[in-house]
Write a protein that holds these residues in place. Structure first.
Motif, PDB file in Angstrom:
ATOM      1  N   GLY A 310     -22.110  54.172 -40.000  1.00  0.00           N
ATOM      2  CA  GLY A 310     -23.002  54.621 -41.060  1.00  0.00           C
ATOM      3  C   GLY A 310     -22.267  54.571 -42.386  1.00  0.00           C
ATOM      4  N   LYS A 442     -27.282  52.960 -39.692  1.00  0.00           N
ATOM      5  CA  LYS A 442     -26.048  52.523 -39.059  1.00  0.00           C
ATOM      6  C   LYS A 442     -26.185  51.063 -38.637  1.00  0.00           C
ATOM      7  CE  LYS A 442     -24.315  56.902 -37.178  1.00  0.00           C
ATOM      8  NZ  LYS A 442     -23.794  57.586 -35.948  1.00  0.00           N
ATOM      9  N   SER A 463     -14.637  56.140 -40.909  1.00  0.00           N
ATOM     10  CA  SER A 463     -16.001  56.666 -40.933  1.00  0.00           C
ATOM     11  C   SER A 463     -16.031  57.914 -41.795  1.00  0.00           C
ATOM     12  CB  SER A 463     -16.470  56.983 -39.513  1.00  0.00           C
ATOM     13  OG  SER A 463     -16.593  55.795 -38.755  1.00  0.00           O
TER      14      SER A 463
END
Length: 470
Positions: A310, A442, A463
């Motif tokens: 994401g 995502k 991330s």
């Protein structure tokens, strides 16, 4: 009389032997101390000729052959840099630092207008009088942070002498940098980020509680640039290798390797359940798509991560061959295009702008040049791109729909996913036929097979928890 005469003869003999032993001892000591290395001095002894002050406003002067740097208030780090650039060399010098200061010796360092407004960046051999005692460790100034510390090296840590002169030996030969402090091995690094640059003497910025006018001194700066293998010393230390490994600060900041440098683990073909059996090669820590005539995804095909991402930051080193074309795609959905051609996603373009015709094409002029958002947004024309056959670093940041493309440490474009401007660009492009193009929450990361030989390494990702970035 005879006894007295014999006694005197023996005494004379003993005295001669003693003199001979002393002479031999002095001769051997002189031979051991003599240095036949053809050093070249970096100082003229009286002036700062051949050096320039950059970065900040600290002051430098020469007294009795010693360069003295002095701290001032309200200024960033200051460097006295050599006007000459050096690639491979052996450097020796002496320095004395106040116990309250932090400093360093810059090597293979540079200052470019396009990189953080001229900020000095590059390898620094640390000067650290604090309790941490990492003097002669290797820090990457204004880039990657610590590369080689003195953790678990008590002999090197103890070698530093507080408020006294210390001696450094620094060897930078090819991709290998080795350091010694007072003849004790300290750091051993294998890293090829920068091959050439200036030597710099740092006066660190000071905090409010630190004293203005604190000094650091350097003397006996000498360098060797020829026949280095003859004079290079072996180090007993185990080398720190940065290629396809995380640096100390990357581990601390939550980065992960997206490719381990050896296997296909974590990757598969974009239209396959496994990694392609042809078209890609892993060799010498490089992941390369092979040349197959320039067709898009017609040989081994694109490869994608098995994981979805994401909000993220990703860093990838890439190396082009002449006329080559490839790309790094993100927020990829491999289900969008099951037919011919590449999988669909936002693309950081990789291209030989000077040769490949795509550089002059695109829905928006220049939007297919290297580091551009392919076919949508053109990268800054002043982007710093290295020569064909040399490594470049692509960096992509996507946090809360704000996306940035960077090339070799310089931001080249930014945009907002889902903004009116972005949607208009998509509506005017070939991507208009793909529903919600570029808007996935995502998606996968993709390395493109465009039929040209392009290599990748140091593929790393972080991330981002967007709750911490709102």
């Amino acid at each position: 009389m005879t006894k007295l005469f014999n006694f005197m003869i023996r005494k004379a003999y003993i005295f001669k032997v003693a003199l001979l032993l002393v002479a031999i001892s002095l001769t051997s000591c002189g031979s051991a101390q003599k240095d036949n290395t053809p050093w070249v001095s970096l100082q003229d002894g009286n002036t700062l000729n051949g050096w320039s002050i950059i970065g900040g406003n600290a002051t430098y002067k020469v007294e009795d052959g010693t360069i003295i740097g002095t701290t001032v208030r309200n200024t960033p780090n200051t460097f006295l840099r050599s006007d000459k650039l050096y690639s491979d060399f052996i450097l020796e010098l002496d320095y004395k630092v106040d116990s309250s200061m932090n400093s360093g010796i810059q090597i293979r360092s540079n200052s470019f207008p396009f990189y953080r407004e001229g900020r000095v960046h590059g390898y620094q051999v640390e000067i650290d009088p604090s309790k941490r005692a990492w003097s002669a460790g290797i820090y990457d100034e204004s880039r990657r942070g610590w590369l080689n510390t003195l953790e678990n090296k008590p002999e090197a840590q103890k070698a530093f002498k507080q408020n006294d002169w210390n001696h450094y030996r620094i060897e930078a030969i090819g991709d290998t940098i080795k350091t010694w402090i007072n003849d004790v091995p300290a750091a051993y690094l294998i890293d090829d980020k920068t091959a050439s640059g200036f030597i710099g003497l740092q006066v660190h910025s000071i905090k409010d509680h630190q004293k203005v006018g604190t000094e650091i001194a350097w003397k006996n700066l000498k360098i060797l640039t020829e026949n280095l293998e003859k004079y290079s010393k072996k180090s007993p230390l185990k080398p720190v290798i940065t290629k396809n490994n995380l640096t100390i600060d990357e581990v601390k900041n939550g980065w992960k390797l997206l490719w381990n440098g050896e296997t296909t683990k974590g990757w598969k073909g974009a239209k396959l359940d496994t990694f392609p059996e042809k078209g890609w090669k892993i060799e010498n820590g490089e992941l390369s798509v092979l040349s197959s005539g320039g067709a898009e995804s017609a040989a081994g095909g694109d490869i994608v991560t098995e994981a979805l991402f994401g909000d993220f930051e990703i860093s990838v080193d890439f190396k082009l061959t002449k006329g080559a074309n490839s790309g790094i795609k993100y927020y990829v959905d491999t289900n969008l295009n099951k037919g011919k051609g590449s999988s669909i996603g936002l693309e950081y373009q990789i291209l030989d702008d000077a040769v490949h015709p795509d550089a002059k094409l695109g829905n928006h002029e220049g939007s297919r040049t290297v580091s551009s958002l392919y076919d949508l947004i053109k990268a800054d024309e002043n982007k710093p791109i290295n020569q064909i056959g040399e490594w470049n670093t692509a960096f992509i940041s996507s946090i809360n729909n704000h996306v940035e493309h960077w090339l070799n440490g310089t931001k080249v474009l930014e945009y907002e996913r889902g903004s009116d401007k972005f949607l208009k660009l998509v509506a005017e492009s070939k991507y208009v036929k793909w529903p919600k193009f570029g808007l996935l929450e995502k998606g996968q990361i993709l390395l493109q097979d465009h039929g040209d030989n392009v290599s990748f390494r140091n593929i790393k990702i972080r991330s981002i928890d967007n709750k911490n970035n709102k």
